[in-house]
Design a protein around this motif. Structure first.
Motif, PDB file in Angstrom:
ATOM      1  N   VAL A 252       0.802  -1.205  -0.011  1.00  0.00           N
ATOM      2  CA  VAL A 252       0.129   0.095   0.020  1.00  0.00           C
ATOM      3  C   VAL A 252       0.980   1.202  -0.194  1.00  0.00           C
ATOM      4  CG1 VAL A 252      -1.799   1.297   1.226  1.00  0.00           C
ATOM      5  CG2 VAL A 252      -1.853  -1.280   1.208  1.00  0.00           C
ATOM      6  N   CYS A 299      -3.113  -4.084   6.822  1.00  0.00           N
ATOM      7  CA  CYS A 299      -3.482  -2.430   6.386  1.00  0.00           C
ATOM      8  C   CYS A 299      -4.609  -2.266   7.191  1.00  0.00           C
ATOM      9  CB  CYS A 299      -3.831  -2.428   5.116  1.00  0.00           C
ATOM     10  SG  CYS A 299      -4.276  -0.677   4.564  1.00  0.00           S
ATOM     11  N   ILE A 300      -4.933  -1.110   7.651  1.00  0.00           N
ATOM     12  CA  ILE A 300      -6.258  -0.862   8.503  1.00  0.00           C
ATOM     13  C   ILE A 300      -7.258  -0.816   7.580  1.00  0.00           C
ATOM     14  CG2 ILE A 300      -5.984   1.693   7.881  1.00  0.00           C
ATOM     15  CD1 ILE A 300      -6.889   2.186  10.973  1.00  0.00           C
ATOM     16  N   GLU A 386      -0.125   1.365   8.235  1.00  0.00           N
ATOM     17  CA  GLU A 386       0.187   2.932   8.053  1.00  0.00           C
ATOM     18  C   GLU A 386       0.992   3.244   8.827  1.00  0.00           C
ATOM     19  OE1 GLU A 386      -3.998   4.009   8.595  1.00  0.00           O
ATOM     20  OE2 GLU A 386      -3.425   6.099   9.240  1.00  0.00           O
TER      21      GLU A 386
HETATM   22 MO   LIG Z   1      -2.341   0.712   5.038  1.00  0.00          MO
END
Ligand SMILES: [Mo]
Ligand SMILES: Nc1nc2c(c(=O)[nH]1)N[C@H]1C(S)=C(S)[C@@H](COP(=O)(O)O)O[C@H]1N2
Length: 531
Positions: A252, A299-300, A386
């Motif tokens: 990401v 990833c969130i 993140e």
């Molecule tokens: Mo992310």
């Protein structure tokens, strides 16, 4: 002509000083040529020196300001993050070319009216300077971006310098090309054959076409480097390995083109509220005592059952060693991290001081791959991907809480990975056979708390059976589990999986979307069983 000039004898602007369509057309061509010179200069600066052009920086400036719901519906509207990024680049670039044509026309108008290019040039310089100043002011916070890895303060200077040079080139190209094309006007005689003006405009058009080809060429080279082929890449389905191979590790990135850091110019500085600010080069970092640590990233925005999650062996320097050496002052609450791409994020100083929070420079025994943050990235177990800032170049200790790139959109405030589990095997598209054994497999992950156990239900949650942990080696990493099942009857079987962390806290069964603190709820898949 002569008659109309006599009739207009009393006018303030004599006929020859009234811009004709042709004058304005010449201005438009000059503007377009200059706009192409500007764009080409920006693209070359991006390609050779990693300088972010305004078109790219505008996106970085705006994205964190968009509320997450708006951001996501925008993604949905244009078809995805890649599409949004492409629009984000193409839009401002076309806008810039349009503005260049408008300025070219305005330049032609002023210079014909005033009878010389002097006043028009002054007008152009002032307008362009104002645009430049406005851009610097509006983009101030994202100017410290350098995709080759210059330190943020140097990066800001270089970005401003590149902007100034490219705008100066724009002015020069516009003035010179206009004067050259328009200069043929005096000798202009309508005695048949192409007039000098026409000839020069055609020639300038040829130069413009050449510039357009060159711009498209450099644009294509840059496009090939862009992240579109791998951003959002997921890891899912059967045969997930304990340690994810580098080329399968999910990705990401906020960027259109990821940094290609030139290690010799890259610096990591530890500063802010510290007694002894420090700056390290790549070799300095690698000379410090390091640890090898298996850690899973997630990833969130990963959905329940999704594949934005992978596991690797990282080598890095505990962040607390760097912080301790720098001597934190009283009142420090957070570390503020910055990547060379201008990305920022923060976490609590207590988290930064945990021995497992690393500045990592190796992944699975190799130097960090470019897309995963070469030369160094943050690894912060227990917090969503993140917070694991890639291409890190600054660690600032701050005495007030601040928000990172995505946090400003409204993600969080908690970024603690909740306990999660999913099925990866078999692929449930194919029907199973009643009475035949089948192995169900999947992953479970509990941030930095470690997975204590995994249970599977083959009757939609009425009863639960313990799954076997096939791979469970670190509390900071996922486990791979298996459950051997023999479906006894045909029909639809809703399967569920749930995990417990090592402290015995069960996975949250409540369904919650990924916005704003990460998805929760059980992964539920439907198994079709046939006789
Ligand atoms: Mo992310
Ligand atoms: N500098 C920088 N760091 C970043 C990002 C980014 O865009 N720029 N993306 C973040 C996000 S949202 C995630 S999920 C992880 C992904 O890391 P990976 O691509 O190595 O899997 O990096 C994080 N670190």
């Amino acid at each position: 002509m002569a008659t109309s000039a006599m009739q207009r004898g009393s006018d303030e602007t004599p006929d020859r000083d009234r811009p004709t369509w042709r004058d304005l057309g010449i201005g438009a061509v000059a503007g377009l040529v200059a706009g192409l010179v500007l764009t080409l200069a920006q693209l070359l600066a991006r390609l050779w020196a990693g300088v972010g052009p305004p078109s790219e920086l505008i996106g970085d400036r705006i994205a964190p300001l968009l509320p997450v719901q708006q951001f996501l519906s925008l993604l949905g509207f244009v078809g995805g993050y890649n599409q949004l990024k492409q629009l984000g680049i193409v839009g401002p670039t076309l806008g810039q070319l349009t503005l260049a044509v408008v300025l070219g026309i305005a330049f032609a108008r002023t210079s014909v009216r005033s009878g010389s290019t002097g006043r028009a040039t002054r007008f152009l310089v002032i307008t362009v300077a104002l645009v430049g100043v406005a851009l610097v002011a509006a983009l101030w916070t994202v100017l410290p971006t350098s995709h080759i890895g210059l330190s943020p303060s140097l990066a800001r200077l270089v970005t401003i310098l590149a902007l100034a040079v490219s705008l100066a080139l724009f002015i020069a190209a516009l003035v010179l090309s206009f004067r050259w094309m328009h200069g043929g006007r005096q000798q202009d005689e309508p005695t048949g054959g192409a007039s000098p003006v026409t000839r020069r405009v055609v020639l300038a058009g040829g130069v413009g076409a050449g510039l357009a080809v060159a711009t498209a060429g450099v644009g294509t080279v840059l496009f090939r480097q862009a992240v579109f082929s791998y951003d959002g890449m997921q890891l899912n389905g059967p045969a997930i390995a304990p340690i994810t191979p580098i080329e399968k590790f999910y990705v990401v990135t906020k960027n259109v083109i990821d940094p290609r850091v030139h290690a010799p110019v890259w610096r990591l500085s530890v500063g802010g509220a510290v007694a002894r600010p420090r700056t390290l080069g790549f070799d300095d970092l690698r000379a410090l005592p390091s640890v090898t640590q298996e850690t899973t990233l997630s990833c969130i925005s990963n959905a329940v059952g999704g594949g934005l999650q992978s596991n690797a062996m990282w080598v890095g320097v505990p962040m607390r060693d760097l912080i301790t050496q720098a001597g934190p002052e009283d009142g420090v609450v957070e570390v503020l991290l910055r990547g060379v791409d201008g990305y920022t994020d923060t976490f609590a100083i207590a988290k930064a001081m945990e021995p497992t929070t690393l500045v990592a420079y190796q992944m699975n025994g190799e130097p960090l791959p470019e897309r995963h943050g070469f030369p160094a990235r943050i690894i912060v177990p227990g917090l969503f991907g993140e917070k694991n800032v890639k291409w890190v170049t600054r660690i600032d200790l701050v005495t007030e809480e601040t928000k990172g790139f995505y946090e400003q959109q409204g993600w969080g405030p908690s970024f603690v990975v909740p306990t999660q589990s999913r099925f990866t095997e078999p692929g449930f598209g194919r029907p199973l056979k009643a009475g035949a054994p089948v192995t169900l497999r999947g992953t479970a992950f509990a941030g930095n708390r470690g997975v204590g156990g995994v249970e599977v239900s083959v009757d939609d949650g009425a009863t639960w059976q313990r799954a076997q942990l096939e791979y469970a080696s670190s509390p900071l990493a996922w486990v791979l589990w298996r459950y051997d099942w023999r479906p006894d009857r045909s029909g639809e079987h809703p399967l569920l999986v749930r995990a417990t962390d090592r402290a015995g806290t069960p996975q949250d069964p409540r369904q919650r979307p990924s916005v704003p603190e990460g998805a929760t709820g059980y992964h539920r898949v439907m198994a079709q069983v046939e006789v």
